[in-house]
Design a protein around this motif. Structure first.
Motif, short mmCIF file in Angstrom:
data_model
loop_
_atom_site.label_atom_id
_atom_site.label_comp_id
_atom_site.label_asym_id
_atom_site.label_seq_id
_atom_site.Cartn_x
_atom_site.Cartn_y
_atom_site.Cartn_z
N GLN A 70 -6.98 4.20 -8.57
CA GLN A 70 -5.36 3.99 -9.32
C GLN A 70 -5.55 4.41 -10.57
O GLN A 70 -4.80 5.16 -11.06
CB GLN A 70 -5.11 2.68 -8.70
CG GLN A 70 -4.63 2.52 -7.47
CD GLN A 70 -3.85 1.20 -7.07
OE1 GLN A 70 -3.88 0.37 -7.95
NE2 GLN A 70 -3.31 1.16 -5.71
N VAL A 113 5.24 -5.30 -7.24
CA VAL A 113 5.76 -6.55 -7.74
C VAL A 113 6.75 -7.45 -7.12
O VAL A 113 6.56 -8.71 -7.34
CB VAL A 113 6.77 -5.96 -9.08
CG1 VAL A 113 7.99 -4.92 -8.58
CG2 VAL A 113 7.26 -6.82 -9.99
N ASP A 120 -0.02 -5.15 -4.55
CA ASP A 120 0.31 -4.01 -5.37
C ASP A 120 1.58 -3.90 -5.60
O ASP A 120 1.88 -3.19 -6.62
CB ASP A 120 -0.16 -2.85 -4.78
CG ASP A 120 -1.65 -2.67 -4.54
OD1 ASP A 120 -2.62 -3.48 -5.13
OD2 ASP A 120 -2.17 -1.75 -4.04
N LYS A 151 2.73 8.49 -9.29
CA LYS A 151 3.56 9.21 -9.63
C LYS A 151 3.88 8.56 -11.08
O LYS A 151 3.93 7.31 -11.53
CB LYS A 151 5.02 9.25 -8.95
CG LYS A 151 5.15 10.09 -8.00
CD LYS A 151 6.39 9.86 -7.23
CE LYS A 151 6.63 11.07 -6.10
NZ LYS A 151 7.87 10.69 -5.54
N ASN A 195 3.78 -0.11 -11.24
CA ASN A 195 4.49 -0.69 -10.19
C ASN A 195 5.40 -1.92 -10.58
O ASN A 195 5.23 -2.98 -10.02
CB ASN A 195 3.40 -1.16 -9.16
CG ASN A 195 2.85 0.05 -8.27
OD1 ASN A 195 3.27 1.17 -8.49
ND2 ASN A 195 1.86 -0.39 -7.54
N GLY A 196 5.92 -1.88 -11.68
CA GLY A 196 6.83 -2.69 -12.28
C GLY A 196 5.97 -3.86 -13.18
O GLY A 196 6.66 -4.72 -13.58
N LEU A 197 4.88 -4.03 -13.07
CA LEU A 197 3.98 -4.91 -13.89
C LEU A 197 3.52 -4.30 -15.08
O LEU A 197 3.24 -3.14 -15.36
CB LEU A 197 2.81 -5.55 -13.12
CG LEU A 197 3.26 -6.27 -11.81
CD1 LEU A 197 2.05 -6.55 -11.19
CD2 LEU A 197 3.89 -7.64 -12.28
N THR A 252 4.01 4.67 -10.81
CA THR A 252 4.10 4.08 -9.39
C THR A 252 2.90 4.44 -8.67
O THR A 252 2.49 5.59 -8.55
CB THR A 252 5.18 4.50 -8.57
OG1 THR A 252 6.46 4.55 -9.35
CG2 THR A 252 5.55 3.70 -7.02
N VAL A 253 1.79 3.64 -8.16
CA VAL A 253 0.83 4.05 -7.66
C VAL A 253 0.53 3.38 -6.18
O VAL A 253 0.93 2.09 -6.13
CB VAL A 253 -0.34 3.85 -8.63
CG1 VAL A 253 -0.45 2.18 -8.98
CG2 VAL A 253 -1.73 4.20 -7.97
N TRP A 254 0.13 3.92 -5.20
CA TRP A 254 -0.37 3.37 -4.21
C TRP A 254 -1.44 3.91 -3.53
O TRP A 254 -2.03 4.63 -3.78
CB TRP A 254 0.73 3.44 -3.32
CG TRP A 254 1.44 4.89 -2.87
CD1 TRP A 254 1.04 5.49 -1.78
CD2 TRP A 254 2.31 5.45 -3.46
NE1 TRP A 254 1.81 6.75 -1.85
CE2 TRP A 254 2.68 6.63 -2.83
CE3 TRP A 254 3.07 5.11 -4.70
CZ2 TRP A 254 3.64 7.67 -3.39
CZ3 TRP A 254 3.99 6.04 -5.15
CH2 TRP A 254 4.27 7.36 -4.48
#
Lengths: 396, 463
Positions: free
Chosen positions: A340, B381, B379, A282, A296-298, A331-333
């Protein structure tokens, strides 16, 4: 209802349907019209597939193809027309304006079938679709072949090649004539029909000449036609060439573009989703950014250590030359790194569409950035090392 | 299926096409042998029709691209900003030199870092390739240098710790400070890659005077050799202050030059570890007495605490305090002396985990936003602690030992620094691809590297 009529009735024509419709009609209407349906007819139609089967076996068994006789086809056509009228009456519609589409719809309604094989489902088709075009009789009463090419074994194919060769000769002759007049080259004329079409495939040619041909023969045929098409005066033979051309259907994929959204500061942003392999992503694309990507926040470089994966993420932004315009928040999962990265790439491309002009979107589509990659991992097989790789094996 | 090219059309079109290509690339089409049709079309106006022969001595011929070879003469890559400073003495470095590269003079580089020891491996290769050792003047090192300038050396030594994520240039900042102190005439004790002393250990032996401790003769000899080269000038007047008995027969008397101790260690590997201890002790004493200024530079200081991967003879793991080398180094890092400074860097590579730490084995856990989805814990954070901070890397024991210290964060490149770095690589022809000289190419490089120095160097490698 559909079950009893399935067995052995791959073929179908008018009578076939009548057989089953008669009790139905009696149930529903029970009027005088339906009483016309006689059991005799019903019995006759039972033999219809058998009749065709007989015809087929004969045609394949010997060289002397016995085509369906005219009378037979006429009879079939009459039955088809009759069946259509009955069906129209059953459906309560006007038999005069009852089309083939209506027939199909009616059968779907009256005889619903869940069979997987389409050919096994009940149908009512005009006889020329059921009984394929067949080779005409090739010799006369005194058993003498009509065509001088009969003993080549593929008379129609070679006569077609002959025709093509004649046309080429004519064109060459014409060119010589023009050269004598002093015209070195004709002005190239636009030939839209040719450019928007392709050669028909082997099966279509086979159907056209009602003869089978092998790949080599088909290739020679196409080479011959290309030779003609490459001729400067090829347009004179347009009628002949276009017979063997098939119009390319223009595929235009309209990308659905959602309108931009604005946050409380009036900055445009867009959200989109993407997937690749088993990964899902997303992405939120924010205008007036600095080209910062967070996954993912990084930061991107911390999350994706592989440069190739980073290139994947960069590609859509770089393609439209807006590397430093947007901030990307992803955001990836699921999945691994390359999946990814691909999912993020697709999501970014989709979100980007809202910021772009129509032409740019079309460019992105042509570049394949808006296409979902449907490939999945191939399963491992038992008895093999991987999906394709085999165990090493040595003959003792 | 494609139709074959119409051959007669092709014959006509081909030369035109080629000439269009050539003229676009800036060639002189007169030198190309072509058909009579197009010759007149491409002839230059008469005034310009001077034919240059190969290697003509005229100025025009030498400046223009040689048409005969039909190859574009490589243009010098465009360099945008001032990326290099002529000031090679770090004492004079200030904020005006920030983000510029300075060259360590080759002789100084050789004495300070004999055989490139202590440099990051990629930088070693770069020094070989560029045949010069250039370090960027960056803010963290300038910061530490200004602290060193203003510090009061009658107080206990102050500890500085460089920290930051992997590949941001902590070691090079340390080397910059080291160069600064060497230029000031300090005695420099440089311990590069201490993690090697606790990780890649070849052999150990019980200590001569303390059987609970273990010596590492090979590592000690290697260090003594480099120390002998780098500190030969600064310690040649120093003398031992007491008698040292190495074994039953050999001893160093009081008042002998300190270099003799170094020689002793190199000649007798069995005593090398003790020699290191003696040098550490002597220099500390002399700095205390104010005779010298001492800089202790330790790269990977976090390896001095906690666990190691060294196995003792009884197959149990040794702690860092049980190895003589790290034991002596720990005494040096303790600030019970004055007249110097301790500049260190912490390394993630040297981190071996804390004692009694429990690992989280739940690899798959629920996603925060989507509770119905299980996902990889790595994955997300929230699952990742910030591992590069000194507190995290030093651990409890190390933190208590090192406290108080001045943490100095080494960050990734700023916009100015990355521009300067790209210019430097372009200038050194490390980036040869012309597309990378354009603005768009540089932007891509910035995006791909994420402004991280090590990543940038790696990505530029094949370009």
């Amino acid at each position: 209802m559909a079950a009893p009529m399935v067995h052995g009735t791959v073929t179908a024509c008018g009578r076939l349907l009548l057989r089953f419709s008669s009790p139905l009609l009696r149930d529903i209407y029970g009027n005088g019209q339906n009483a016309m349906l006689k059991t005799k007819q019903t019995q006759r139609c039972l033999s219809i597939s058998a009749a065709r089967h007989r015809q087929q076996t004969k045609s394949t068994s010997s060289l002397s193809d016995k085509p369906y006789t005219e009378e037979f086809l006429q009879e079939m056509d009459q039955e088809y027309q009759l069946g259509k009228r009955h069906l129209a009456n059953m459906m309560g519609e006007d038999p005069e304006t009852f089309t083939q589409e209506d027939v199909d719809r009616a059968i779907r309604y009256l005889l619903p079938s869940g069979l997987h094989e389409k050919l096994a489902r009940p149908m009512l088709k005009p006889p020329d679709q059921i009984f394929p075009k067949q080779k005409a009789l090739q010799w006369g009463k005194e058993r003498r072949p009509f065509s001088f090419l009969f003993y080549t074994g593929k008379a129609n194919y070679y006569s077609l090649m002959h025709e093509a060769a004649q046309i080429l000769t004519q064109l060459n002759r014409h060119e010589d004539k023009m050269l004598a007049k002093g015209v070195l080259l004709p002005d190239p004329e636009p030939w839209a029909e040719f450019n928007t079409s392709v050669w028909i495939d082997k099966i279509a040619v086979e159907k056209m000449i009602t003869e089978s041909m092998d790949d080599h023969q088909y290739r020679r045929f196409v080479e011959m036609l290309e030779h003609i098409a490459a001729h400067p005066y090829a347009k004179q033979a347009a009628q002949f060439i276009l017979k063997f051309r098939q119009e390319l259907v223009a595929v235009s994929m309209k990308q659905q573009v959602h309108p931009l959204m604005y946050d409380e500061n009036g900055i445009a942003y867009m959200e989109a989703e993407g997937k690749r392999k088993s990964s899902r992503a997303k992405v939120t694309l924010r205008d007036r950014g600095t080209g910062e990507v967070t996954v993912n926040g990084l930061p991107l470089v911390t999350y994706l250590r592989n440069v190739q994966d980073r290139e994947q993420v960069m590609l859509p932004l770089e393609f439209v030359e807006r590397l430093d315009q947007f901030d990307v928040e992803a955001t990836v999962w699921w999945g691994g790194t390359s999946g990814q990265a691909g999912a993020i790439r697709l999501a970014i491309s989709r979100a980007l569409c809202s910021f772009l002009t129509e032409a740019e979107i079309e460019n992105m589509r042509l570049a394949g950035l808006l296409t979902t990659d449907l490939r999945r991992k191939e399963r491992k097989k038992p008895g093999q090392k991987r999906a394709r790789k085999k165990f090493s094996w040595r003959k003792r | 299926m494609e139709i074959l090219p119409r051959l007669h059309l092709f014959k006509m079109a081909a030369p035109m096409k080629i000439f269009r290509e050539l003229s676009r690339k800036g060639f002189d089409p007169r030198h190309v042998n072509h058909g009579p049709i197009t010759r007149s079309m491409f002839c230059q106006p008469c005034g310009k029709q001077t034919v240059h022969y190969a290697r003509a001595s005229s100025v025009a011929a030498s400046t223009e691209p040689s048409a005969q070879t039909r190859e574009p003469v490589p243009q010098p890559p465009p360099v945008r900003s001032i990326f290099r400073t002529p000031v090679s003495n770090p004492v004079n470095h200030g904020l005006e030199q920030e983000a510029q590269f300075y060259t360590i003079p080759p002789d100084e580089y050789k004495t300070m870092f004999p055989q490139d020891h202590g440099m990051p491996s990629r930088f070693k290769k770069q020094v070989d390739t560029f045949t010069e050792a250039c370090i960027m003047v960056r803010k963290p090192s300038l910061e530490v240098m200004s602290y060193l300038q203003q510090a009061n050396y009658s107080h206990p030594a102050i500890r500085y710790v460089f920290y930051g994520i992997r590949g941001t240039g902590k070691t090079l900042c340390l080397c910059h400070v080291l160069h600064y102190c060497t230029k000031q005439g300090w005695v420099v004790l440089f311990f590069p890659k201490v993690s090697n002393w606790v990780k890649n250990v070849k052999e150990i032996q019980p200590s001569f005077h303390n059987p609970e401790r273990y010596d590492q003769p090979l590592e000690a000899v290697a260090w003594l050799k480099t120390f002998k080269v780098s500190a030969a000038d600064s310690i040649k007047e120093l003398q031992t202050q007491q008698k040292y008995q190495w074994n039953k027969r050999e001893a160093t008397e009081q008042g002998r030059p300190l270099l003799e101790v170094v020689e002793q260690g190199i000649a007798r590997p069995k005593t090398a570890t003790d020699c290191v201890g003696v040098i550490v002790k002597e220099l500390k004493d002399q700095a205390n007495q104010g005779r010298i200024r001492l800089l202790v530079a330790v790269d990977g200081v976090n390896s001095l605490f906690g666990r190691t991967v060294v196995r003792k003879p009884d197959r149990s793991m040794a702690y860092a305090s049980e190895l003589s080398l790290t034991y002596n180094l720990r005494k040096l890092v303790r600030n019970d002396w004055r007249g110097g400074a301790i500049v260190t860097a912490v390394k993630e590579a040297g981190f071996l985990g804390m004692e009694g730490e429990k690992k989280d084995h739940r690899r798959y856990t629920r996603h925060e936003d989507h509770p119905d989805i299980y996902h990889d814990i790595l994955d997300h954070v929230s699952a990742r602690p910030q591992t590069f901070t000194p507190e995290a890397l030093l651990g409890k024991e190390g933190f208590e030992y090192m406290d108080p210290y001045v943490p100095v964060l080494v960050e990734k490149y700023t916009e100015k620094e990355i521009e300067s770095c790209l210019d430097y690589y372009t200038d050194r022809m490390w980036i040869q691809n012309e597309k990378c000289w354009t603005e768009a190419g540089r932007q891509q490089l910035k995006f791909l590297s994420g402004y991280e120095p090590a990543d940038l160097e790696r990505i530029c490698g094949p370009l």
